[in-house]
Design a protein around this motif. Structure first.
Motif, PDB file in Angstrom:
ATOM      1  N   GLN A  83     -26.048  28.526  53.311  1.00 59.03           N
ATOM      2  CA  GLN A  83     -27.486  28.229  53.390  1.00 59.03           C
ATOM      3  C   GLN A  83     -28.054  27.741  52.065  1.00 59.03           C
ATOM      4  OE1 GLN A  83     -28.637  31.951  55.224  1.00 59.03           O
ATOM      5  NE2 GLN A  83     -28.921  30.922  57.168  1.00 59.03           N
ATOM      6  N   ASN A  84     -29.064  28.437  51.526  1.00 57.49           N
ATOM      7  CA  ASN A  84     -29.804  27.895  50.373  1.00 57.49           C
ATOM      8  C   ASN A  84     -28.996  27.846  49.081  1.00 57.49           C
ATOM      9  OD1 ASN A  84     -31.950  27.641  52.086  1.00 57.49           O
ATOM     10  ND2 ASN A  84     -32.780  29.659  51.579  1.00 57.49           N
ATOM     11  N   LYS A  85     -27.860  28.521  49.070  1.00 58.84           N
ATOM     12  CA  LYS A  85     -27.083  28.537  47.824  1.00 58.84           C
ATOM     13  C   LYS A  85     -25.999  27.464  47.848  1.00 58.84           C
ATOM     14  CE  LYS A  85     -27.564  33.531  48.125  1.00 58.84           C
ATOM     15  NZ  LYS A  85     -26.862  34.665  48.666  1.00 58.84           N
ATOM     16  N   ASN A  86     -26.146  26.465  48.720  1.00 56.61           N
ATOM     17  CA  ASN A  86     -24.999  25.583  48.954  1.00 56.61           C
ATOM     18  C   ASN A  86     -24.958  24.306  48.115  1.00 56.61           C
ATOM     19  OD1 ASN A  86     -26.903  23.947  50.123  1.00 56.61           O
ATOM     20  ND2 ASN A  86     -26.149  24.140  52.215  1.00 56.61           N
ATOM     21  N   ALA A  87     -25.986  24.018  47.297  1.00 55.69           N
ATOM     22  CA  ALA A  87     -26.029  22.728  46.591  1.00 55.69           C
ATOM     23  C   ALA A  87     -24.783  22.487  45.739  1.00 55.69           C
ATOM     24  CB  ALA A  87     -27.282  22.642  45.717  1.00 55.69           C
ATOM     25  N   TYR A  88     -24.428  23.464  44.902  1.00 54.80           N
ATOM     26  CA  TYR A  88     -23.267  23.305  44.027  1.00 54.80           C
ATOM     27  C   TYR A  88     -21.992  23.120  44.863  1.00 54.80           C
ATOM     28  CZ  TYR A  88     -19.483  24.498  40.815  1.00 54.80           C
ATOM     29  OH  TYR A  88     -18.316  24.481  40.102  1.00 54.80           O
ATOM     30  N   SER A  89     -21.872  23.924  45.928  1.00 57.66           N
ATOM     31  CA  SER A  89     -20.664  23.879  46.763  1.00 57.66           C
ATOM     32  C   SER A  89     -20.553  22.566  47.530  1.00 57.66           C
ATOM     33  CB  SER A  89     -20.661  25.059  47.741  1.00 57.66           C
ATOM     34  OG  SER A  89     -20.760  26.268  47.030  1.00 57.66           O
ATOM     35  N   VAL A  90     -21.688  22.052  48.019  1.00 60.84           N
ATOM     36  CA  VAL A  90     -21.690  20.750  48.712  1.00 60.84           C
ATOM     37  C   VAL A  90     -21.258  19.656  47.739  1.00 60.84           C
ATOM     38  CG1 VAL A  90     -23.169  18.985  49.798  1.00 60.84           C
ATOM     39  CG2 VAL A  90     -23.438  21.386  50.430  1.00 60.84           C
ATOM     40  N   GLY A  91     -21.824  19.682  46.529  1.00 64.75           N
ATOM     41  CA  GLY A  91     -21.475  18.686  45.503  1.00 64.75           C
ATOM     42  C   GLY A  91     -20.010  18.743  45.140  1.00 64.75           C
ATOM     43  N   LEU A  92     -19.504  19.974  44.983  1.00 65.01           N
ATOM     44  CA  LEU A  92     -18.094  20.169  44.628  1.00 65.01           C
ATOM     45  C   LEU A  92     -17.190  19.625  45.743  1.00 65.01           C
ATOM     46  CD1 LEU A  92     -16.306  21.438  42.414  1.00 65.01           C
ATOM     47  CD2 LEU A  92     -16.374  23.589  43.694  1.00 65.01           C
ATOM     48  N   SER A  93     -17.563  19.898  46.999  1.00 64.57           N
ATOM     49  CA  SER A  93     -16.766  19.437  48.155  1.00 64.57           C
ATOM     50  C   SER A  93     -16.731  17.913  48.210  1.00 64.57           C
ATOM     51  CB  SER A  93     -17.356  19.970  49.465  1.00 64.57           C
ATOM     52  OG  SER A  93     -17.456  21.360  49.428  1.00 64.57           O
ATOM     53  N   LEU A  94     -17.900  17.282  48.102  1.00 65.87           N
ATOM     54  CA  LEU A  94     -17.965  15.817  48.189  1.00 65.87           C
ATOM     55  C   LEU A  94     -17.201  15.164  47.025  1.00 65.87           C
ATOM     56  CD1 LEU A  94     -21.683  15.436  49.326  1.00 65.87           C
ATOM     57  CD2 LEU A  94     -19.666  14.770  50.665  1.00 65.87           C
ATOM     58  N   ALA A  95     -17.355  15.742  45.819  1.00 69.93           N
ATOM     59  CA  ALA A  95     -16.660  15.184  44.643  1.00 69.93           C
ATOM     60  C   ALA A  95     -15.146  15.307  44.811  1.00 69.93           C
ATOM     61  CB  ALA A  95     -17.120  15.911  43.378  1.00 69.93           C
ATOM     62  N   MET A  96     -14.690  16.477  45.292  1.00 68.44           N
ATOM     63  CA  MET A  96     -13.257  16.706  45.486  1.00 68.44           C
ATOM     64  C   MET A  96     -12.687  15.729  46.519  1.00 68.44           C
ATOM     65  SD  MET A  96     -10.619  18.805  44.918  1.00 68.44           S
ATOM     66  CE  MET A  96     -11.262  20.385  44.393  1.00 68.44           C
ATOM     67  N   ILE A  97     -13.415  15.562  47.626  1.00 68.81           N
ATOM     68  CA  ILE A  97     -12.943  14.661  48.692  1.00 68.81           C
ATOM     69  C   ILE A  97     -12.844  13.230  48.174  1.00 68.81           C
ATOM     70  CG2 ILE A  97     -13.606  13.608  50.903  1.00 68.81           C
ATOM     71  CD1 ILE A  97     -14.841  16.444  51.588  1.00 68.81           C
ATOM     72  N   MET A  98     -13.901  12.746  47.496  1.00 69.06           N
ATOM     73  CA  MET A  98     -13.898  11.359  47.002  1.00 69.06           C
ATOM     74  C   MET A  98     -12.836  11.148  45.921  1.00 69.06           C
ATOM     75  SD  MET A  98     -15.955  10.043  49.079  1.00 69.06           S
ATOM     76  CE  MET A  98     -16.027   8.348  48.526  1.00 69.06           C
ATOM     77  N   ASN A  99     -12.610  12.175  45.097  1.00 73.64           N
ATOM     78  CA  ASN A  99     -11.551  12.076  44.066  1.00 73.64           C
ATOM     79  C   ASN A  99     -10.171  11.965  44.703  1.00 73.64           C
ATOM     80  OD1 ASN A  99     -13.356  12.194  41.988  1.00 73.64           O
ATOM     81  ND2 ASN A  99     -13.078  14.368  41.571  1.00 73.64           N
ATOM     82  N   GLN A 100      -9.963  12.683  45.809  1.00 77.35           N
ATOM     83  CA  GLN A 100      -8.675  12.626  46.498  1.00 77.35           C
ATOM     84  C   GLN A 100      -8.473  11.290  47.212  1.00 77.35           C
ATOM     85  OE1 GLN A 100      -7.065  14.869  44.889  1.00 77.35           O
ATOM     86  NE2 GLN A 100      -6.065  15.784  46.647  1.00 77.35           N
TER      87      GLN A 100
END
Length: 368
Positions: free
Chosen positions: A137-154
C-alpha cells in the motif's frame, strides 16, 4: 518419501506459535518442499498450501519455495498438469506470504536470470510482484521503483527487434515483455493520478518520481533504438503501442509537457563521482531526445500539445536533441536525428529564421 517428510514438518509446526518457528524449521520446510516439486509431487504440495490450517506456516516459510518452483515451471511443458499446479502455488504464495519477504524473493529471482530466460522470468513474475506491491500500500514507492529499475536493467542487454520479421518472431519475447511491464505499472500510475485529483497540492512525490524514472529508462531502451515507423502487415506494432503507453503515463502524471520543454526536472542523484554525473546526464539527454522524436516526428501525444509555439522556437528547443541523436553512429538512432531535424525545418517558412539564432552553438555545429 518427500510428501511424508513435508507432512511431518507441517504437523510439528502446526502446534507452534508464529514466534516459535526456528531457523531449522525453515530449512527443513524448504528442503522437503523443494523435493516434492523436483519429484513431481506439485499437486500434493498445492494441497498443503491450500489447507487453511497451514496459513501461518506458509505466510512465514512459503517464500523459500520460489527458486525451485520457478525452475519446475520452466521444466514442464505448457499443457502439463504439474505446470498448472506450480502456477497455482505461485499465485497462492503471492496471496499468503509475508509481502516483504516475498517481494525480496521475487526481485532476487529476476536479478538472477539472464540471456534467453530473462523475458520469460519477468513475465512469469510480474503478476505475483504486482500483487505483493499492492499489499504494501502506501509504503510501496521505493519498492515499485526498485522493481521497475531491476526489470529494465535486466531487459536492457537484450537486442531490440528491428525488422518486421524480427518483431513478428519476437524470439526472446522482448516485445511482449515491454508491454506486460506497462500493464504491471498501471495500478501505480492510477494511484498517483487519484492522489493528484484528490489534492491540488500533491505532496507524495516519491511514487511519481519513480514512474518518471521508469518512463525515462523506457525512452532510452528500447524506444531510442526501436523501429517506430508504421510497417505494412503489422497491425499491432509492439513498440508503437509501448511508446503510446509511455506517453500516456507521462501525460496522466502531468510530466509530459514539463519534460518536453523544461528538460528533466526530477531530482537527479547527487553522485560524488563525476563519472556517474556524466552517465546520468547522457542517459537523460538520450531519453529526452527520443521523447522529442516521438512527439514531433511520430506525433505521439500530439493531442496534448499546446499550439502556441512558433516553428522557430520549436526548432531552437529541438536543436539540442537533434545534436544528441546525430552524434550517434547507430543507424536506427542517427535516422531519428535526421527525421527530427527535417520535421522541424519543414515547419519553417523560407527566410523566417532570425539572424540571432546563429549565436547558438547548435545552429552552427549541426548543419556542419
Amino acid at each position: 518419501m518427500a510428501v511424508d517428510e513435508l507432512q511431518a514438518i507441517i504437523q510439528r509446526c502446526q502446534i507452534l506459535e508464529e514466534a516459535d518457528f526456528k531457523g531449522e524449521d525453515f530449512n527443513l520446510f524448504q528442503v522437503a518442499g523443494q523435493k516434492c516439486l523436483e519429484d513431481g509431487y506439485a499437486a500434493q504440495l498445492l494441497e498443503v498450501i491450500q489447507n487453511e490450517k497451514n496459513k501461518v506456516i506458509i505466510k512465514n516459510m512459503g517464500w523459500n519455495l520460489l527458486s525451485p518452483l520457478i525452475r519446475c515451471i520452466f521444466m514442464y511443458k505448457q499443457e502439463d498438469d504439474k505446470r498448472e499446479h506450480c502456477l497455482k502455488i505461485l499465485d497462492l504464495l503471492a496471496q499468503l506470504c509475508n509481502p516483504k519477504e516475498l517481494f525480496l524473493g521475487l526481485l532476487e529471482q529476476i536479478e538472477q536470470t539472464s540471456g534467453e530466460q530473462v523475458c520469460q522470468t519477468v513475465m512469469l513474475l510480474l503478476q505475483p510482484l504486482q500483487t505483493v506491491l499492492l499489499k504494501l500500500q502506501n509504503k510501496n514507492a521505493y519498492s515499485v521503483g526498485l522493481s521497475l529499475a531491476m526489470i529494465m536493467n535486466q531487459l536492457s542487454p537484450l537486442p531490440v527487434p528491428y525488422t518486421k520479421q524480427q518483431m513478428q518472431e519476437d524470439k526472446l519475447g522482448l516485445c511482449q515483455c515491454c508491454n506486460a511491464v506497462v500493464d504491471f505499472a498501471k495500478p501505480f500510475v492510477n494511484e498517483v493520478v487519484k492522489n493528484m485529483e484528490k489534492s491540488s497540492e500533491y505532496n507524495d512525490m516519491e511514487l511519481k518520481e519513480e514512474l518518471v524514472k521508469f518512463c525515462m529508462k523506457s525512452l532510452k531502451y528500447p524506444l531510442l533504438t526501436a523501429q517506430l515507423e508504421q510497417l505494412e502487415g503489422i497491425e499491432h506494432h509492439p513498440f508503437r503501442h509501448f511508446a503510446t503507453e509511455i506517453i500516456d503515463i507521462l501525460w496522466a502524471i502531468r510530466e509530459l509537457i514539463p519534460l518536453v520543454f523544461l528538460h528533466c526536472k526530477g531530482k537527479s542523484p547527487h553522485w560524488e563521482n563525476q563519472e556517474f554525473v556524466d552517465i546520468e546526464q547522457k542517459n537523460s539527454a538520450d531519453s529526452l531526445a527520443c521523447l522529442s522524436y516521438l512527439m514531433f516526428v511520430q506525433h505521439f501525444g500530439v493531442d496534448c500539445f499546446p499550439l502556441v509555439f512558433s516553428p522557430s522556437y520549436l526548432l531552437q528547443r529541438n536543436m539540442t536533441h537533434i545534436e544528441v541523436l546525430l552524434k550517434r553512429t547507430e543507424e536506427s538512432i542517427l535516422s531519428k536525428g535526421l527525421d527530427l531535424f527535417e520535421s522541424c525545418l519543414l515547419r519553417m517558412e523560407d527566410n523566417s529564421l532570425l539572424h540571432q539564432y546563429l549565436e547558438f552553438r547548435e545552429f552552427i555545429n549541426i548543419p556542419q
